[in-house]
Design an enzyme around this catalytic site. Structure first.
Site, PDB file in Angstrom:
ATOM      1  CE  LYS A  47      -0.359  -0.278   5.222  1.00 36.96           C
ATOM      2  NZ  LYS A  47      -1.402   0.002   6.223  1.00 36.96           N
ATOM      3  NE  ARG A 145      -6.881   0.481  11.038  1.00 37.27           N
ATOM      4  CZ  ARG A 145      -5.569   0.299  10.464  1.00 37.27           C
ATOM      5  NH1 ARG A 145      -4.613   1.437  10.505  1.00 37.27           N
ATOM      6  NH2 ARG A 145      -5.093  -0.932  10.316  1.00 37.27           N
ATOM      7  CG  HIS A 174      -3.887  -4.318  11.728  1.00 44.30           C
ATOM      8  ND1 HIS A 174      -2.861  -4.721  11.242  1.00 44.30           N
ATOM      9  CD2 HIS A 174      -3.454  -2.729  12.185  1.00 44.30           C
ATOM     10  CE1 HIS A 174      -1.685  -3.938  11.125  1.00 44.30           C
ATOM     11  NE2 HIS A 174      -2.169  -2.794  11.741  1.00 44.30           N
ATOM     12  NE  ARG A 230      -2.821  -7.757   7.677  1.00 46.36           N
ATOM     13  CZ  ARG A 230      -3.595  -8.192   8.988  1.00 46.36           C
ATOM     14  NH1 ARG A 230      -4.131  -9.453   8.952  1.00 46.36           N
ATOM     15  NH2 ARG A 230      -3.295  -7.399  10.108  1.00 46.36           N
ATOM     16  CE1 TYR A 274      10.937  32.212  -0.389  1.00 48.33           C
ATOM     17  CE2 TYR A 274      11.140  29.799  -0.096  1.00 48.33           C
ATOM     18  CZ  TYR A 274      10.945  30.966  -0.850  1.00 48.33           C
ATOM     19  OH  TYR A 274      10.541  30.844  -2.252  1.00 48.33           O
ATOM     20  CB  CYS A 322      12.913  26.019  -0.800  1.00 49.95           C
ATOM     21  SG  CYS A 322      14.069  27.158  -0.010  1.00 49.95           S
ATOM     22  CG  MET A 323       7.593  23.044  -3.000  1.00 54.81           C
ATOM     23  SD  MET A 323       6.353  23.839  -4.130  1.00 54.81           S
ATOM     24  CE  MET A 323       5.229  24.644  -2.843  1.00 54.81           C
ATOM     25  CG  ASP A 324      10.276  23.065  -5.665  1.00 62.05           C
ATOM     26  OD1 ASP A 324       9.486  22.053  -5.670  1.00 62.05           O
ATOM     27  OD2 ASP A 324       9.936  24.411  -6.083  1.00 62.05           O
TER      28      ASP A 324
END
Length: 392
Positions: A47, A145, A174, A230, A274, A322-324
């Site tokens: 997943k 859950r 679970h 699992r 920043y 920063c973002m990138d």
């Protein structure tokens, strides 16, 4: 892996990538298979894009190493595997919306079931299409859950079992605290599950494959391996808690690397990033830029608190992430300046390891998780969002 080999993995269009070591992945699968009796199946959780590692490629490698079935969190994740040619059993670890039933049946995906409404709808549609809706019954033994309550298991099965369009392929629960040795809540959950399975058998109802052990349960509680285990995070070389570390040796599968895109010597007092939260304290401080940011999974909360590896040496990240992109500092004057490392000058194109090993130094997902006040699961999932994956 040599520096030359690492550079071969660098994408042409962006100097930032995730390396996935399929050899380590296969070794971890074999390690978990060795914990199981020959009759006990291994269901591998892929997943969240295999916890950020790439579901399709990981599933193929896992199957080659002995996996029997796979688990996903959403219908779309299961469809992705099917469209990639993966034909082995796939369990969706939730009861999807009713509108997803046609997709489930079209791609032979097994949903988790815990309500009669969904079961009836699945059965009716399966009959209409000339198919059988295979499912796993989910039991809520105390995690609160998903699942049917243990006392209602037999009643639900009696209610839906007349339907010729349904087939129970498994029954599971679970555990919330399988990693806590001697935990009372774990014992209560396992006892409730055992009683529910016994009640199904006493009522003459087929429960299919019985499974409850997750990664820590598989390592710490072999008495509960049942028909299938699992396993999730452990397959990727990460431990779910400190309690499993002495019991089984695992190999981390993910590394995160990039290359320096700019390296300069700013004047003393110049700020970085920043908010200018870091300022150059002395001459001969080199500031290097790396093309990975929080949109790639490098959490902004790590700003001014984390290290990266360059040429086998730990160096300190500086300024706000920063973002990138992010920046790091090195002192090339050969003086000791506290947290800023004295190293040889950095050059544009040098490899930077954000997660993984370089020389004798390692930055682990656990280290990064501690700095973020989270768990290693989230660290790898985040890095898998945007960075290109290279399989080695």
């Amino acid at each position: 892996m040599s520096g030359r080999d690492v550079l071969k993995n660098c994408p042409l269009d962006r100097w930032a990538w995730v390396e996935i070591d399929l050899g380590a992945l296969r070794a971890n699968v074999r390690t978990f298979k060795a914990l199981l009796e020959p009759r006990t199946k291994l269901m591998c959780a892929v997943k969240a894009d295999a916890y950020g590692h790439g579901a399709v490629e990981c599933a193929k490698a896992m199957y080659a190493a002995g996996a029997n079935q796979f688990a996903v969190a959403t219908v779309a994740e299961g469809v992705e595997l099917r469209r990639a040619g993966i034909s082995w059993p796939i369990l969706v670890l939730c009861e999807p919306p009713l509108d997803a039933i046609d997709t489930l049946l079209a791609h032979d995906l097994m949903p988790s079931i815990y309500t009669s409404d969904f079961a009836f709808s699945l059965g009716e549609r399966a009959v209409a299409l000339g198919k059988v809706g295979r499912y796993h019954l989910a039991i809520d033994t105390g995690m609160t859950r998903i699942g049917v309550l243990p006392d209602d298991v037999v009643e639900l099965r009696h209610l839906i079992d007349f339907h010729r369009g349904l087939e129970c392929a498994g029954t599971f629960t679970h555990f919330a605290t399988a990693d806590v040795i001697g935990d009372w809540d774990f014992k209560q959950q396992s006892s409730r599950f055992s009683r529910a399975i016994a009640a199904l058998e006493a009522a003459g109802l087929d429960h299919g494959l019985v499974h409850c052990d997750n990664t820590p349960g598989t390592v710490l509680h072999p008495e509960l391996h049942n028909d299938m285990c699992r396993v999730g995070i452990g397959l990727y070389g990460l431990h779910p808690s400190a309690t499993t570390e002495p019991r089984v040796a695992l190999r981390p599968v993910m590394s995160v690397r990039a290359r320096v895109t700019r390296a300069i010597y700013p004047a003393v007092g110049e700020g970085v990033g920043y908010g200018l939260t870091y300022r150059v304290p002395t001459p001969n401080i080199q500031i290097a830029t790396v093309p990975i940011g929080y949109a790639d999974g490098l959490a902004r909360v790590l700003s001014n608190h984390m290290d990266v590896l360059v040429n086998g040496v730990r160096v300190r990240q500086v300024g706000r992430i920063c973002m990138d992109q992010f920046m790091f500092a090195v002192d090339t004057s050969r003086r000791s300046l506290g947290s800023v490392k004295t190293v040889a000058p950095v050059e544009c194109g040098d490899v930077v390891t954000i997660l993984g090993t370089d020389g004798g130094q390692t930055i682990s997902a656990d280290e990064m998780a501690r700095l973020r006040d989270t768990i290693n699961y989230e660290v790898t999932c985040d890095f898998g969002m945007r960075l290109e994956k290279v399989y080695v």
